[in-house]
Design an enzyme around this catalytic site. Structure first.
Site, mmCIF file in Angstrom:
data_model
loop_
_atom_site.group_PDB
_atom_site.id
_atom_site.type_symbol
_atom_site.label_atom_id
_atom_site.label_comp_id
_atom_site.label_asym_id
_atom_site.label_seq_id
_atom_site.Cartn_x
_atom_site.Cartn_y
_atom_site.Cartn_z
ATOM 1 N N LYS A 13 0.618 -0.757 0.227
ATOM 2 C CA LYS A 13 0.133 0.084 -0.271
ATOM 3 C C LYS A 13 0.559 1.455 0.447
ATOM 4 C CE LYS A 13 -2.169 -1.258 3.830
ATOM 5 N NZ LYS A 13 -1.656 -2.583 4.067
ATOM 6 N N ARG A 88 -10.484 0.706 8.303
ATOM 7 C CA ARG A 88 -9.709 -1.106 8.524
ATOM 8 C C ARG A 88 -10.940 -2.203 9.396
ATOM 9 N NH1 ARG A 88 -3.850 -1.786 9.905
ATOM 10 N NH2 ARG A 88 -3.336 -0.266 8.883
ATOM 11 N N ARG A 127 11.485 -5.459 5.251
ATOM 12 C CA ARG A 127 11.441 -3.530 4.910
ATOM 13 C C ARG A 127 12.692 -2.621 5.563
ATOM 14 N NH1 ARG A 127 5.295 -1.619 5.558
ATOM 15 N NH2 ARG A 127 5.828 -2.689 7.574
ATOM 16 N N ARG A 171 -1.053 -8.763 12.778
ATOM 17 C CA ARG A 171 -1.090 -8.307 12.538
ATOM 18 C C ARG A 171 -2.289 -8.457 11.409
ATOM 19 N NH1 ARG A 171 3.931 -4.987 10.712
ATOM 20 N NH2 ARG A 171 2.617 -4.009 9.148
HETATM 21 P P1 AP5 Z 1 4.666 -1.702 1.786
HETATM 22 O O1 AP5 Z 1 4.237 -0.816 0.999
HETATM 23 O O2 AP5 Z 1 5.259 -1.201 2.713
HETATM 24 O O3 AP5 Z 1 3.187 -2.546 2.575
HETATM 25 P P2 AP5 Z 1 2.155 -1.416 2.891
HETATM 26 O O4 AP5 Z 1 0.535 -2.632 2.316
HETATM 27 O O5 AP5 Z 1 2.227 -0.426 3.257
HETATM 28 O O6 AP5 Z 1 2.340 -2.550 4.753
HETATM 29 P P3 AP5 Z 1 2.386 -1.606 6.331
HETATM 30 O O7 AP5 Z 1 2.996 -2.968 6.640
HETATM 31 O O8 AP5 Z 1 2.359 -0.468 6.418
HETATM 32 O O9 AP5 Z 1 0.707 -2.251 6.079
HETATM 33 P P4 AP5 Z 1 -0.260 -2.278 7.526
HETATM 34 O O10 AP5 Z 1 -1.359 -1.883 7.310
HETATM 35 O O11 AP5 Z 1 0.401 -3.246 8.302
HETATM 36 O O12 AP5 Z 1 0.315 -0.789 8.323
HETATM 37 P P5 AP5 Z 1 -0.033 0.509 8.400
HETATM 38 O O13 AP5 Z 1 1.627 0.898 8.465
HETATM 39 O O14 AP5 Z 1 -0.980 0.455 8.495
HETATM 40 O O15 AP5 Z 1 5.401 -2.944 1.525
HETATM 41 C C1 AP5 Z 1 5.910 -4.144 2.007
HETATM 42 C C2 AP5 Z 1 7.454 -4.468 1.937
HETATM 43 O O16 AP5 Z 1 7.372 -5.221 0.808
HETATM 44 C C3 AP5 Z 1 8.381 -3.000 1.665
HETATM 45 O O17 AP5 Z 1 9.886 -3.599 2.103
HETATM 46 C C4 AP5 Z 1 8.064 -2.774 -0.066
HETATM 47 O O18 AP5 Z 1 9.063 -2.712 -0.263
HETATM 48 C C5 AP5 Z 1 7.741 -4.319 -0.730
HETATM 49 N N1 AP5 Z 1 6.927 -4.386 -1.804
HETATM 50 C C6 AP5 Z 1 6.401 -3.225 -1.347
HETATM 51 N N2 AP5 Z 1 5.674 -3.501 -3.261
HETATM 52 C C7 AP5 Z 1 6.544 -5.368 -3.573
HETATM 53 C C8 AP5 Z 1 5.896 -5.641 -4.399
HETATM 54 N N3 AP5 Z 1 5.353 -5.850 -5.441
HETATM 55 N N4 AP5 Z 1 7.553 -6.873 -5.249
HETATM 56 C C9 AP5 Z 1 8.307 -7.081 -3.855
HETATM 57 N N5 AP5 Z 1 7.828 -6.492 -2.966
HETATM 58 C C10 AP5 Z 1 7.272 -5.360 -2.546
HETATM 59 O O19 AP5 Z 1 -0.836 0.547 10.365
HETATM 60 C C11 AP5 Z 1 0.569 0.307 11.611
HETATM 61 C C12 AP5 Z 1 -0.204 0.108 12.522
HETATM 62 O O20 AP5 Z 1 -1.003 1.273 12.700
HETATM 63 C C13 AP5 Z 1 -1.533 -1.264 12.731
HETATM 64 O O21 AP5 Z 1 -1.351 -2.313 12.554
HETATM 65 C C14 AP5 Z 1 -2.457 -0.485 13.978
HETATM 66 O O22 AP5 Z 1 -1.781 -0.611 14.847
HETATM 67 C C15 AP5 Z 1 -2.523 0.982 13.393
HETATM 68 N N6 AP5 Z 1 -3.429 1.471 12.911
HETATM 69 C C16 AP5 Z 1 -2.839 1.804 11.186
HETATM 70 N N7 AP5 Z 1 -3.822 2.355 10.891
HETATM 71 C C17 AP5 Z 1 -4.898 1.806 11.407
HETATM 72 C C18 AP5 Z 1 -6.795 1.912 11.614
HETATM 73 N N8 AP5 Z 1 -7.238 2.307 10.096
HETATM 74 N N9 AP5 Z 1 -7.297 1.171 12.520
HETATM 75 C C19 AP5 Z 1 -6.611 0.412 13.411
HETATM 76 N N10 AP5 Z 1 -5.865 0.975 13.682
HETATM 77 C C20 AP5 Z 1 -4.553 1.180 13.165
HETATM 78 MG MG MG Z 2 1.989 1.041 4.340
#
Ligand code: AP5
Ligand code: MG
Ligand code: ZN
Length: 217
Positions: A13, A88, A127, A171
């Site tokens: 994402k 979410r 990552r 997660r």
């Molecule tokens: P990346 O692009 O970083 O993936 P992502 O989908 O953004 O993953 P996140 O871990 O950020 O998602 P998340 O939803 O768990 O975390 P968030 O920060 O939103 O890519 C991942 C890796 O893969 C990278 O190394 C990249 O280089 C590689 N990659 C990407 N595309 C690739 C491809 N095509 N091929 C190969 N490699 C690739 O949330 C974190 C925490 O915050 C949650 O756990 C929760 O506690 C809280 N939170 C956030 N939003 C909410 C909400 N709406 N409600 C409640 N709690 C929330």
């Molecule tokens: Mg992210």
């Protein structure tokens, strides 16, 4: 363009959001980034969010919804926005609909980036993130030109504290039980796009842009 970017942890994402925000000149609003910035600044909200994030749990709806509502009212969101990682839960999706109605905004597309679970663990544990500008890298799949240094701003890269094998598993479980159900919610509403996130990064980008073009026609 108002876009919701969905998908399990590690689906890409944040990676695709960077491209989309540039392509459509819209702000990238990631609730995860907002929380991580608040933690860095040591605010009360950040401290509260950290308790949940470190366990791999979701931050309570009332906290998240208030933050997003405030963010959507900022002037830079007037012409469009890219929501990454929000909503979410079903509750968040329903409140978002009310907020959008109040603000006279409409979602043009919900993009769901789909990737199999075993691939997600490898992506998350490898990552690295820029501590200054939040650009995302991967030690194998998408390394920076200079080890541990951001290509864009020269900032140092770090590993997210929730990217351990144990927390990643939690997660993913939370995603399956609490977030998956909103896919059906958006399928019913229309403008839902599923994208194969297991392809290389630039191929995923191409598929997204192509599908968005079709929606706009
Ligand atoms: P990346 O692009 O970083 O993936 P992502 O989908 O953004 O993953 P996140 O871990 O950020 O998602 P998340 O939803 O768990 O975390 P968030 O920060 O939103 O890519 C991942 C890796 O893969 C990278 O190394 C990249 O280089 C590689 N990659 C990407 N595309 C690739 C491809 N095509 N091929 C190969 N490699 C690739 O949330 C974190 C925490 O915050 C949650 O756990 C929760 O506690 C809280 N939170 C956030 N939003 C909410 C909400 N709406 N409600 C409640 N709690 C929330
Ligand atoms: Mg992210
Ligand atoms: Zn950077």
């Amino acid at each position: 363009m108002h876009i919701i970017l969905m998908g399990p942890p590690g689906a890409g994402k944040g990676t695709q959001a960077e491209m989309l925000a540039k392509e459509y000149a819209i702000p990238h609003v990631s609730t995860g980034d907002i929380f991580r910035n608040a933690i860095k600044e040591g605010t009360e909200m950040g401290l509260k969010a950290k308790e949940y994030m470190d366990k791999g749990a979701l931050v309570p709806d009332e906290v998240v919804v208030g933050i997003v509502k405030e963010r959507l009212q900022m002037p830079d969101c007037a012409g469009g926005v890219l929501l990454d990682g929000f909503p979410r839960t079903l509750e968040q999706a329903e409140v978002l609909d009310e907020v959008l109605q109040e603000l006279k905004m409409q979602i043009d597309a919900v993009i769901n980036v789909e990737v199999a679970e075993d691939e997600l663990v490898a992506r998350l544990t490898g990552r690295r993130v820029c501590q200054k500008c939040n650009t995302t890298y991967h030690v194998k799949n998408n390394p920076p030109k200079v080890r541990n240094i951001c290509d864009h701003c020269g900032g140092e890269l770090y590993q997210r504290s929730d990217d351990t094998v144990e927390t990643v598993k939690e997660r993913l479980a939370v995603y399956n039980t609490q977030t998956m159900p909103i896919i059906d919610y958006y399928k019913r509403k229309g403008n839902y796009l599923s994208v194969d996130g297991s392809q290389p990064i630039d191929k995923v980008s191409e598929e997204i842009v192509e599908k968005l073009k079709q929606i706009k026609e």
